[in-house]
Every structure is written in C-alpha cells, then in structure tokens.
Design a protein around this motif. Structure first.
Motif, PDB file in Angstrom:
ATOM      1  N   LEU A  68       0.815  -1.207   0.000  1.00 22.63           N
ATOM      2  CA  LEU A  68       0.000   0.000   0.000  1.00 22.63           C
ATOM      3  C   LEU A  68       0.855   1.266   0.000  1.00 22.63           C
ATOM      4  O   LEU A  68       0.388   2.329  -0.403  1.00 22.63           O
ATOM      5  CB  LEU A  68      -0.950   0.003   1.207  1.00 22.63           C
ATOM      6  N   SER A  69       2.102   1.148   0.431  1.00 22.40           N
ATOM      7  CA  SER A  69       2.998   2.300   0.441  1.00 22.40           C
ATOM      8  C   SER A  69       3.599   2.568  -0.941  1.00 22.40           C
ATOM      9  O   SER A  69       4.209   3.610  -1.158  1.00 22.40           O
ATOM     10  CB  SER A  69       4.115   2.105   1.466  1.00 22.40           C
ATOM     11  N   MET A  70       3.417   1.643  -1.868  1.00 23.29           N
ATOM     12  CA  MET A  70       3.921   1.832  -3.232  1.00 23.29           C
ATOM     13  C   MET A  70       3.033   2.826  -3.977  1.00 23.29           C
ATOM     14  O   MET A  70       1.867   2.991  -3.635  1.00 23.29           O
ATOM     15  CB  MET A  70       3.884   0.506  -3.998  1.00 23.29           C
ATOM     16  N   PRO A  71       3.582   3.460  -5.019  1.00 25.85           N
ATOM     17  CA  PRO A  71       2.716   4.288  -5.866  1.00 25.85           C
ATOM     18  C   PRO A  71       1.588   3.433  -6.443  1.00 25.85           C
ATOM     19  O   PRO A  71       1.768   2.243  -6.695  1.00 25.85           O
ATOM     20  CB  PRO A  71       3.657   4.770  -6.979  1.00 25.85           C
ATOM     21  N   LYS A  72       0.441   4.026  -6.618  1.00 22.99           N
ATOM     22  CA  LYS A  72      -0.756   3.290  -7.049  1.00 22.99           C
ATOM     23  C   LYS A  72      -0.496   2.443  -8.300  1.00 22.99           C
ATOM     24  O   LYS A  72      -0.950   1.301  -8.387  1.00 22.99           O
ATOM     25  CB  LYS A  72      -1.897   4.287  -7.295  1.00 22.99           C
ATOM     26  N   GLU A  73       0.238   2.975  -9.256  1.00 17.48           N
ATOM     27  CA  GLU A  73       0.484   2.236 -10.512  1.00 17.48           C
ATOM     28  C   GLU A  73       1.416   1.035 -10.329  1.00 17.48           C
ATOM     29  O   GLU A  73       1.496   0.182 -11.193  1.00 17.48           O
ATOM     30  CB  GLU A  73       1.026   3.173 -11.604  1.00 17.48           C
ATOM     31  N   ARG A  74       2.109   0.953  -9.203  1.00 23.54           N
ATOM     32  CA  ARG A  74       3.015  -0.179  -8.948  1.00 23.54           C
ATOM     33  C   ARG A  74       2.448  -1.181  -7.961  1.00 23.54           C
ATOM     34  O   ARG A  74       3.040  -2.215  -7.715  1.00 23.54           O
ATOM     35  CB  ARG A  74       4.345   0.353  -8.417  1.00 23.54           C
ATOM     36  N   GLN A  75       1.308  -0.872  -7.361  1.00 26.82           N
ATOM     37  CA  GLN A  75       0.701  -1.788  -6.397  1.00 26.82           C
ATOM     38  C   GLN A  75       0.215  -3.055  -7.110  1.00 26.82           C
ATOM     39  O   GLN A  75      -0.207  -3.000  -8.264  1.00 26.82           O
ATOM     40  CB  GLN A  75      -0.462  -1.121  -5.678  1.00 26.82           C
ATOM     41  N   PRO A  76       0.281  -4.175  -6.431  1.00 29.98           N
ATOM     42  CA  PRO A  76      -0.164  -5.425  -7.061  1.00 29.98           C
ATOM     43  C   PRO A  76      -1.661  -5.406  -7.365  1.00 29.98           C
ATOM     44  O   PRO A  76      -2.446  -4.780  -6.656  1.00 29.98           O
ATOM     45  CB  PRO A  76       0.164  -6.501  -6.025  1.00 29.98           C
ATOM     46  N   THR A  77      -2.008  -6.097  -8.430  1.00 29.79           N
ATOM     47  CA  THR A  77      -3.414  -6.246  -8.791  1.00 29.79           C
ATOM     48  C   THR A  77      -3.910  -7.656  -8.509  1.00 29.79           C
ATOM     49  O   THR A  77      -5.111  -7.905  -8.555  1.00 29.79           O
ATOM     50  CB  THR A  77      -3.630  -5.931 -10.279  1.00 29.79           C
ATOM     51  N   HIS A  78      -2.990  -8.571  -8.237  1.00 29.74           N
ATOM     52  CA  HIS A  78      -3.337  -9.953  -7.927  1.00 29.74           C
ATOM     53  C   HIS A  78      -2.454 -10.440  -6.779  1.00 29.74           C
ATOM     54  O   HIS A  78      -1.320  -9.997  -6.637  1.00 29.74           O
ATOM     55  CB  HIS A  78      -3.086 -10.872  -9.126  1.00 29.74           C
ATOM     56  N   PRO A  92      -6.389 -12.910   3.147  1.00 28.18           N
ATOM     57  CA  PRO A  92      -6.506 -11.688   3.953  1.00 28.18           C
ATOM     58  C   PRO A  92      -5.636 -10.537   3.424  1.00 28.18           C
ATOM     59  O   PRO A  92      -6.030  -9.377   3.507  1.00 28.18           O
ATOM     60  CB  PRO A  92      -6.067 -12.099   5.363  1.00 28.18           C
ATOM     61  N   ILE A  93      -4.469 -10.863   2.875  1.00 32.89           N
ATOM     62  CA  ILE A  93      -3.622  -9.810   2.295  1.00 32.89           C
ATOM     63  C   ILE A  93      -4.324  -9.215   1.078  1.00 32.89           C
ATOM     64  O   ILE A  93      -4.361  -7.991   0.905  1.00 32.89           O
ATOM     65  CB  ILE A  93      -2.229 -10.348   1.938  1.00 32.89           C
ATOM     66  N   ALA A  94      -4.891 -10.064   0.221  1.00 36.41           N
ATOM     67  CA  ALA A  94      -5.609  -9.583  -0.955  1.00 36.41           C
ATOM     68  C   ALA A  94      -6.782  -8.691  -0.539  1.00 36.41           C
ATOM     69  O   ALA A  94      -7.009  -7.639  -1.157  1.00 36.41           O
ATOM     70  CB  ALA A  94      -6.104 -10.767  -1.789  1.00 36.41           C
ATOM     71  N   LEU A  95      -7.502  -9.063   0.489  1.00 36.78           N
ATOM     72  CA  LEU A  95      -8.626  -8.252   0.958  1.00 36.78           C
ATOM     73  C   LEU A  95      -8.136  -6.910   1.519  1.00 36.78           C
ATOM     74  O   LEU A  95      -8.805  -5.884   1.346  1.00 36.78           O
ATOM     75  CB  LEU A  95      -9.424  -9.000   2.018  1.00 36.78           C
ATOM     76  N   ALA A  96      -6.993  -6.928   2.166  1.00 30.70           N
ATOM     77  CA  ALA A  96      -6.444  -5.687   2.713  1.00 30.70           C
ATOM     78  C   ALA A  96      -5.987  -4.730   1.611  1.00 30.70           C
ATOM     79  O   ALA A  96      -6.005  -3.508   1.797  1.00 30.70           O
ATOM     80  CB  ALA A  96      -5.273  -5.988   3.648  1.00 30.70           C
TER      81      ALA A  96
END
Length: 97
Positions: A68-78, A92-96
């Motif tokens: 979540l601390s990464m820039p939005k465009e670098r955050q994981p999508t899966h 739980p990580i995916a939900l977070a």
C-alpha cells in the motif's frame, strides 16, 4: 512502514526490535528435524498466529502496508498464495489491498 527494514528494492524484513517482530517471534513454534514432516532441517509452525486474531491481523496489516505504500500504478493487482502458508495469508492480504 516503520516496522520494516528495506534490505534491497525487493527484500524487506521486520526490524527485530519492533513490537510486532517481538510478538511474532514470541508466538512462533520452532521444530527441528526430529519433527519435520518432509526431511526439512527446521521449520516454524504458524498455527499460533492463526489462533491469536489480534496478532494475525497485525501480521496482515504489516504485510499489506508494504504494498500500500507503493505508488498506485506499482501496487499489485493480484495476490497468489503458494502452499499452506500462502493459502492462510494470501486471502486476507488480498482483501487488505
């Protein structure tokens, strides 16, 4: 992410002096080769993390905070969780996220 120490761009560890690190290490059970199910020299049993809802949530929060601390465009999508620990922690990580 105050609890994590950035070792390299792709490798982070918890600061061993942090409260969460102390709580996790105090709740993990270590098993040696005598009790290993598949000739693994040693392993940690994470079932104690699952038995403590507050600690389990804190572990999820710390792991999710890294992404979540990464820039939005670098955050994981899966999120893909391999093997037993991945099955327990991946959802739980995916939900977070």
């Amino acid at each position: 992410m105050a609890e994590a120490v950035n070792i390299s761009p792709h490798y982070h560890i918890l600061d061993p002096r942090s409260e969460i690190s102390k709580a996790i290490s105090g709740n993990l059970t270590w098993f040696g080769p005598k009790f290993s199910p598949k000739d693994v020299p040693r392993f940690y049993d994470i079932s104690s993390l699952c038995e403590n809802a507050h600690l389990f949530q804190k572990v999820i929060d710390v792991m999710a905070a890294r992404y979540l601390s990464m820039p939005k465009e670098r955050q994981p999508t899966h999120v893909l969780g391999f093997d037993a620990r991945g099955f327990l922690l991946g959802t739980p990580i995916a939900l977070a996220l």
